[in-house]
Design an enzyme around this catalytic site. Sequence first.
Site, PDB file in Angstrom:
ATOM      1  N   ASP A   8      45.916  48.595  51.272  1.00 13.31           N
ATOM      2  CA  ASP A   8      46.011  49.319  50.109  1.00 13.31           C
ATOM      3  C   ASP A   8      45.333  48.646  48.870  1.00 13.31           C
ATOM      4  O   ASP A   8      45.254  47.485  48.972  1.00 13.31           O
ATOM      5  CB  ASP A   8      47.508  49.689  50.162  1.00 13.31           C
ATOM      6  CG  ASP A   8      47.797  50.502  48.963  1.00 13.31           C
ATOM      7  OD1 ASP A   8      47.130  51.737  48.546  1.00 13.31           O
ATOM      8  OD2 ASP A   8      48.532  49.834  47.976  1.00 13.31           O
ATOM      9  N   ASP A  49      46.163  49.565  44.959  1.00 13.99           N
ATOM     10  CA  ASP A  49      46.950  49.652  43.789  1.00 13.99           C
ATOM     11  C   ASP A  49      48.666  49.368  43.948  1.00 13.99           C
ATOM     12  O   ASP A  49      49.056  49.725  45.129  1.00 13.99           O
ATOM     13  CB  ASP A  49      47.417  50.921  43.291  1.00 13.99           C
ATOM     14  CG  ASP A  49      45.681  51.456  42.655  1.00 13.99           C
ATOM     15  OD1 ASP A  49      45.428  50.922  41.497  1.00 13.99           O
ATOM     16  OD2 ASP A  49      45.097  52.134  43.194  1.00 13.99           O
TER      17      ASP A  49
HETATM   18  O1  LIG Z   1      48.252  52.597  46.172  1.00 14.91           O
HETATM   19  P1  LIG Z   1      46.617  53.079  46.081  1.00 14.91           P
HETATM   20  O2  LIG Z   1      45.731  52.088  46.224  1.00 14.91           O
HETATM   21  O3  LIG Z   1      46.650  54.112  47.431  1.00 14.91           O
HETATM   22  O4  LIG Z   1      46.391  53.970  45.007  1.00 14.91           O
HETATM   23  C1  LIG Z   1      47.174  55.158  44.642  1.00 14.91           C
HETATM   24  C2  LIG Z   1      47.213  55.666  43.353  1.00 14.91           C
HETATM   25  O5  LIG Z   1      45.800  55.570  42.757  1.00 14.91           O
HETATM   26  C3  LIG Z   1      48.063  54.803  42.470  1.00 14.91           C
HETATM   27  O6  LIG Z   1      49.335  55.207  42.802  1.00 14.91           O
HETATM   28 MG   LIG Z   2      49.562  51.131  46.582  1.00 18.69          MG
END
Ligand SMILES: O=P(O)(O)OC[C@H](O)CO
Ligand SMILES: [Mg+2]
Length: 262
Positions: free
Chosen positions: A16, A18
């Site tokens: 992942d 963020d």
């Molecule tokens: O956590 P990620 O990388 O899937 O990002 C999700 C959104 O952009 C932020 O919560």
């Molecule tokens: Mg994330």
Amino acid sequence: MANSSGKGPITHVIFDMDGLLLDTEKYYTEVQEIILARYNKPFDWSLKAKMMGMKAIEAARVFVEETGISDSLTAEDFLVEREAMLQNLFPNSELMPEFIPSLFFDQNHGCVSSASREENCVGASRLIKHLHAKGIPICLATGSHRRHFELKTQRHGELFSLMHHVVLGDDPEVKQGKPSPDIFLAASKRFEGGPVDSHKFLVFEDAPSGVNAAKNAGMSVVMVPDPRLDSSYHATADQVLSSLLDFNPEDWGLPPFEVTAS
Ligand SMILES: O=P(O)(O)OC[C@H](O)CO
Ligand SMILES: [Mg+2]
């Protein structure tokens, strides 16, 4: 063959972005606090837990509905307003620090220590560089759409270039965001040699929606949650760590870190 802990065998790894590799969840929190303050409402971690990891429009619907402001602000208008602020913040994105935010707050919810930011942010880069060096296929699967991905990673191109591929939230194959398994199943198809069995994947996630997406895809998942997230969200993950620095590749049948002489 599974290792002694019964986990694995893992051959591929999905990250992942963020809140796991990049310290960007604080930007979403900041702008959402600003918007909700106009309605005299607080933005708390119970709402944060429901939104994080989702695609933008899906998170926006949760935001306006859960806060009861949908008659005044549509999900679409919320995104327009949020976007203007996020565009200014994302170019500052940094790697996740290893210090626990609840113990090392400064007034901007950042971390405080005597070490430099670079010294505090080695967990993500150490693990990505290690897996890449050992020939373990790795990729990124983030709910962020391309424009945000480019802004967030512009200072981290070298590290993200080690990913075999990147699957973004606006990818045509990602019909639904996390907790749907779409993004991880799309990621599993794009390595050399074609689709890989789900049970061979280890996913690293910070968000409840992301952990559920990985499990819905039939994959193993290590959760590295923010300490402010309610611990009831930990139960679904196969392993919960407070930092990527605590990850032991051998727990999953992956090559061990090199022991460096001190
Ligand atoms: O956590 P990620 O990388 O899937 O990002 C999700 C959104 O952009 C932020 O919560
Ligand atoms: Mg994330």
